[in-house]
Scaffold this motif. Sequence first.
Motif, PDB file in Angstrom:
ATOM      1  N   PRO A 307       0.831  -1.206   0.000  1.00  0.00           N
ATOM      2  CA  PRO A 307       0.000   0.000   0.000  1.00  0.00           C
ATOM      3  C   PRO A 307       0.864   1.254   0.000  1.00  0.00           C
ATOM      4  N   ARG A 308       0.338   2.332  -0.521  1.00  0.00           N
ATOM      5  CA  ARG A 308       1.104   3.573  -0.598  1.00  0.00           C
ATOM      6  C   ARG A 308       1.476   4.100   0.785  1.00  0.00           C
ATOM      7  N   SER A 309       0.753   3.685   1.808  1.00  0.00           N
ATOM      8  CA  SER A 309       1.064   4.120   3.166  1.00  0.00           C
ATOM      9  C   SER A 309       2.294   3.432   3.738  1.00  0.00           C
ATOM     10  N   SER A 310       2.754   2.365   3.104  1.00  0.00           N
ATOM     11  CA  SER A 310       3.929   1.635   3.608  1.00  0.00           C
ATOM     12  C   SER A 310       5.210   2.364   3.240  1.00  0.00           C
ATOM     13  N   SER A 311       6.243   2.142   4.030  1.00  0.00           N
ATOM     14  CA  SER A 311       7.543   2.740   3.751  1.00  0.00           C
ATOM     15  C   SER A 311       8.641   1.819   4.227  1.00  0.00           C
ATOM     16  N   VAL A 312       9.835   2.035   3.709  1.00  0.00           N
ATOM     17  CA  VAL A 312      11.034   1.297   4.107  1.00  0.00           C
ATOM     18  C   VAL A 312      11.921   2.244   4.896  1.00  0.00           C
ATOM     19  N   ALA A 313      12.469   1.768   6.009  1.00  0.00           N
ATOM     20  CA  ALA A 313      13.405   2.563   6.804  1.00  0.00           C
ATOM     21  C   ALA A 313      14.687   1.778   6.992  1.00  0.00           C
ATOM     22  N   ILE A 314      15.806   2.445   6.776  1.00  0.00           N
ATOM     23  CA  ILE A 314      17.126   1.848   7.016  1.00  0.00           C
ATOM     24  C   ILE A 314      17.722   2.608   8.180  1.00  0.00           C
ATOM     25  N   ILE A 315      17.987   1.901   9.284  1.00  0.00           N
ATOM     26  CA  ILE A 315      18.255   2.592  10.538  1.00  0.00           C
ATOM     27  C   ILE A 315      19.166   1.772  11.423  1.00  0.00           C
ATOM     28  N   HIS A 316      19.928   2.455  12.264  1.00  0.00           N
ATOM     29  CA  HIS A 316      20.744   1.780  13.276  1.00  0.00           C
ATOM     30  C   HIS A 316      19.838   1.347  14.423  1.00  0.00           C
ATOM     31  N   PRO A 317      20.088   0.187  15.028  1.00  0.00           N
ATOM     32  CA  PRO A 317      19.183  -0.289  16.090  1.00  0.00           C
ATOM     33  C   PRO A 317      19.076   0.652  17.279  1.00  0.00           C
ATOM     34  N   GLU A 318      20.127   1.407  17.588  1.00  0.00           N
ATOM     35  CA  GLU A 318      20.066   2.335  18.710  1.00  0.00           C
ATOM     36  C   GLU A 318      19.075   3.472  18.479  1.00  0.00           C
ATOM     37  N   GLN A 319      18.739   3.731  17.212  1.00  0.00           N
ATOM     38  CA  GLN A 319      17.897   4.889  16.892  1.00  0.00           C
ATOM     39  C   GLN A 319      16.530   4.487  16.363  1.00  0.00           C
ATOM     40  N   LEU A 320      16.121   3.266  16.678  1.00  0.00           N
ATOM     41  CA  LEU A 320      14.850   2.775  16.168  1.00  0.00           C
ATOM     42  C   LEU A 320      13.680   3.623  16.669  1.00  0.00           C
ATOM     43  N   GLN A 321      13.697   3.992  17.957  1.00  0.00           N
ATOM     44  CA  GLN A 321      12.594   4.805  18.470  1.00  0.00           C
ATOM     45  C   GLN A 321      12.517   6.159  17.774  1.00  0.00           C
ATOM     46  N   LYS A 322      13.659   6.773  17.574  1.00  0.00           N
ATOM     47  CA  LYS A 322      13.662   8.087  16.933  1.00  0.00           C
ATOM     48  C   LYS A 322      13.150   7.988  15.503  1.00  0.00           C
TER      49      LYS A 322
END
Length: 883
Positions: A307-322
């Motif tokens: 769905p267009r509402s979905s997204s991909v995020a590439i992130i360090h585990p320490e900054q998952l909340q942010k």
Amino acid sequence: MLSASAVALRAGARRTVRRVPLRSRAPALSAVPGAVRRHRPFSTSAARTADLSTRAMIVQTLSSVGSKREVQQYLSLFTSVSSQRFAVIKVGGAILTDYLDELCSSLAFLYTVGLYPVIVHGAGPQLNTLLEQAGVEPQFEEGIRVTDAKTLRVARDLFLRENMKLVDKLEEKGVHAQPLTTGMFRAEYLNRDKWGYVGKITGVNKQSIETAINNGYLPILTSMAETDDGQILNVNADVAAAELARALQPLKVVYLSEKGGLFDAAGQKISAINLDEEYEHLMSQPWVKYGTRLKIKESKELLDTLPRSSSVAIIHPEQLQKELFTDSGAGTLIRRGSKLLSATSLSEFKDLDALKAVLVRDRDGPNAMAAVDKYLEFLGQNDFKAYYDDAMNALAIVLPASNGRQATLATLTITKSGWLTNIADNIFTALRKDHPQLVWTVKEDDENLGWFFDKASGSVTNNGSVMFWYGIDNTDEVFQLMKDFAEHGRAMLGDSNLESRLHRAATSGANPAAQQVRAYSTLARRPVLAAPRFGGQASSGRTFVTQTNPNPPIGKKNASKSQPARIALIGARGYTGQELIRLLDSHPNMDLRHVSSRELAGQKLAGYDKREVIYENLSPEDVRDMERRGDIDCWVMALPNGVCKPFVEAVYEGRKGSNHKSVIVDLSADYRFDSTWTYGLPELVPREHITQATQIANPGCYATAAQLGIAPLVPHLGGMPHVFGVSGYSGAGTKPSPKNDVALLTDNIIPYSLTGHIHEREVSTQLGAQIAFVPHVAVWFRGIHHTISIPLAKTMTSRDIRQIYQDRYAGEKLVKVVGEAPLVKNISGKHGVEIGGFEVDKSGRRVVVCATIDNLLKGAATQCLQNMNLALGYAEYEGIPVM
């Protein structure tokens, strides 16, 4: 008609966060297909019936990485879908090895607030190590591991161990996790002859995932698949995560990465990618290659099926909340985005009734529709350009520049969905392309005010409203904007009096753009949190003069003046004085009126073409009288250490009995340790302190490079940093000495002040951490190189450290973070600092960072001009060629 405040959170009352229902009795774990049996009692309290007080505490904790509004918004978004559709998180083997605790802490937060991500992990690095120990050399074809029977056995045992390690660690943190290690992926051979036991996924067992979540467990999957006849096959973890996402259709697909995101050609983290708008352009760029190219391509292929509402995020585990809970994010966000439409006439809108509904949704009162009708009547008679998405989640209407006035953002209305899916950022990207200058206003209590600050290059507040602008560099234009805003305020600019404003415009034929004052914008994905500042003062939370938008608002000192600031330079003979003269010659808003040099008195000043200036021999008494008359706006003291005090005291004396108060910038070391002076290092000291200062101590050249080279790691120090610094001989000044004797320096390097150098004390004082500094001088003319050895309090990788520096200096135009150790010859004649190297020793507890700076520019004259700009109320980089 700016209605962004109502937009963000006014589109309906904030939804109560849905708590995930838990069954009173959980089915036996053995009933879950593919589950590895783990005998533990099932506890309702431990299984996630967190009460409201616990939830409030977690929300408060999460608010430390963003505002409470942001956290609540994203919680509402994430909990608005079924639990298994929140997120799929792919965890690489390196994350399990190096960041297991950080990963589990992040997952524990999500679990506590009722969010159940589906985890799928790999173990590639561990598998390579085990195969090497077993005498098997890993083989890859087209990037895919060739998996024979022996490799498969090693991989299967390894995946089970790594899975249980993750599950056990989560259990230690109070998180119930369910290992799902078999039967989760159906597959067929990818190409048995070529890759052996490697699978192509054909189906996903969603029921097991749903059952685990419904019973209060985080599902933990391995990237192992099975054929219909039960043969286990190896599958790439990224591929498994993508197929899992296609089956579950989550809001987020998260790839945890040591790098923490994708990086552009300059080594800067890419904050966001809108595929519909940017994909073709990105894929044509020469720097988009290898892993970056593959990840963008794979993300597009995946998101095209979601769905267009979905997204991909590439992130360090320490900054998952942010990443998940703030507008600014932390990694790289990849989304399809929304194709923006535009219109320049009402006839181009498909449905005028729909347009009316959008315009009226943020207005209250019985006359709301009448006001909108008048607005549409006005638009039908005047030029405009509208920007909107197909679903009308965001609408912006710009009145074009005319009659010497800048373009005005007259309407901006965005639904909650528009904010959360970042359509607002797409809108401003389009505005930037079409309108080099733009002005708008927002109410001072707007909950999204920080977002607007990050979109602007200047702002001013008056009577409950904030006027923003971008692209307006001419001081006279800015002053006129401020004058209009002070006279007319928001009533002439925004929603608060739309009816009367439109009525006056329609009946008089005047263009509202001629009556309105404007506002501003920059291109950041989401608002950015200010980084910690050093120098004895700290700044946290959002602030206007920070990384993505370093130019401060117009200051007060020259707000009422249309003439350039009048500058006097005391001590112009040295190298630094000459460099400053060249910079002032090209500055549009500064006028060098007086230059004092005892040796050159009576001679014509060379290198300054705005006016003829004759060197003078100004005495302290002359300075006192000039200050008393208000002749000078800024005094620059370019004198040797210990010499400028009489001149500074003369300025103090001249201020007595006078309403005039000039700015003093001292380039010597005389006042760097005086707490009544502001230390002028804008990248580390809060810029608002400099904008309000009237006496500024310009940092030393060695000290600037050393502080910038150490500051990001101050929170991680495990001991005293040691700085080995080498300067060109221009740093020794023009007065003859062994340190600027070219004959002596040829084939030589001279150490001096081996302990207790003044810059050692300066850096230690400003950073709040003791450092050791050993200066040297070499035969080149200009430029400094620092090699800095920094002990670390914990084990870190080179990537970790480089990321810290990139994040810390993101948006700082005069600080460039590079990969390799920077070279002096590359910084000579440039106005910034380069920082690189980042080599960590075998223990992981010591890093070597290198920094280079031109001692005459950013080390002196350029930094002086930065401080002058800020203190006198101009854009920080005015007159400075940025890196």
